[in-house]
Design an enzyme around this catalytic site. Structure first.
Site: not given
Length: 273
Positions: A2-3
DNA sequence: AAACGACCCTGAAAGC
DNA sequence: TGCTTTCAGGGTCGTT
């Protein structure tokens, strides 16, 4: 992993389901996350109505009258919003049971994620109080980067990945933004003109915005949202990340890979200086 | 103050 | 084929 775009999508989805609801109970099955889940402090959340959710960098803030909790997905965390109970999957570490009987289920194979109580003034919490600006909410990010780069001898890539400089620029987007703005990742932060920092800032904002619009980048085991595997289509748009040995999409020379501050970096030696 | 390396952890991929 | 090793990675913390 997850960015920022994936965190933003998760936050929006969670907020839609949780706003106005109360937390009936919290079930902890595995407390060993980045920091141990602390039932005592999480008890502060019990019975609280969720006012709203917000985001600071990659932290999701769950805001209630009594204070805020911080949720971080780490590298492999994801949230499932379940209408009914389901058999547990491997690495389903804890649940929030809501007044609507919906279950918010946190799954995180690598356990780099976290869920901690931050009290009534979360911005003052030590995990948040030193963070740099939000890249998508700063109108003069280029000037900000240029100003802070004075005296910084570290590489520009490490510089923009430093959350105290600017939040939300992870390894993928750092490589991409540097490619788009034509800056070599190894260049010293204090050896870049203001004009080039302005181009870099624009590239960071463009690449993050485009990724959010496309539902993020999906790599390996990453999945998010309501327990379903959603595919992020941004991966197809990547210029350099994970493309070692492939042709540069601009000049057809080969994309190179090197390690900078312990992170793989991808770049085109012909396009980036 | 800044920079750097260690560390947390599991699963996918590569190597044998 | 199946076992073993390597690698990936965000972010914090301790050390230089």
């Amino acid at each position: 992993m997850p960015e920022l775009p994936e965190v933003e999508v998760t936050k929006q989805s969670l907020e839609q389901h949780l706003q106005g609801q109360c937390i009936k109970s919290i079930n902890i099955r595995e407390k060993r996350l980045r920091w141990d889940l602390d039932q005592t402090t999480l008890n502060s959340l019990l019975g609280q109505r969720i006012h709203n959710l917000s985001r600071r960098g990659k932290y999701i803030l769950i805001n209630t009258e009594a204070g805020s909790a911080l949720l971080h997905l780490g590298m492999s965390g994801s949230i499932g919003i379940l209408e009914n109970d389901r058999p547990l999957k491997k690495h389903d570490h804890f649940d929030l049971i809501m007044s609507s009987n919906q279950i918010i289920r946190f799954n995180d194979p690598r356990r780099f994620g976290s869920f901690i109580w931050a009290g009534k003034n979360p911005e003052a919490h030590k995990l948040l109080n030193k963070l740099g600006p939000e890249p998508l909410e700063n109108n003069d990010l280029g000037t900000h980067l240029y100003r802070l780069s004075k005296g910084r001898k570290t590489s520009v890539k490490a510089f923009i990945m430093n959350a105290q400089i600017v939040v939300g620029v992870g390894n993928i987007y750092a490589s991409e933004a540097l490619f788009i703005s034509g800056i070599h990742p190894k260049r010293k932060a204090n050896r870049i003109s203001k004009k080039r920092y302005e181009r870099l800032a624009t590239a960071i904002q463009e690449t993050l915005t485009k990724s959010i619009e496309m539902g993020g980048t999906t790599l390996r085991d990453f999945s998010y949202s309501q327990g379903e595997e959603k595919i992020g289509y941004f991966k197809q748009e990547l210029f350099t990340y994970g493309r070692t040995g492939a042709e540069c999409k601009c000049c057809r020379s080969l994309v190179r890979q090197m390690v900078l501050s312990g992170r793989s970096s991808f770049y085109c030696a012909n396009c980036q200086h």
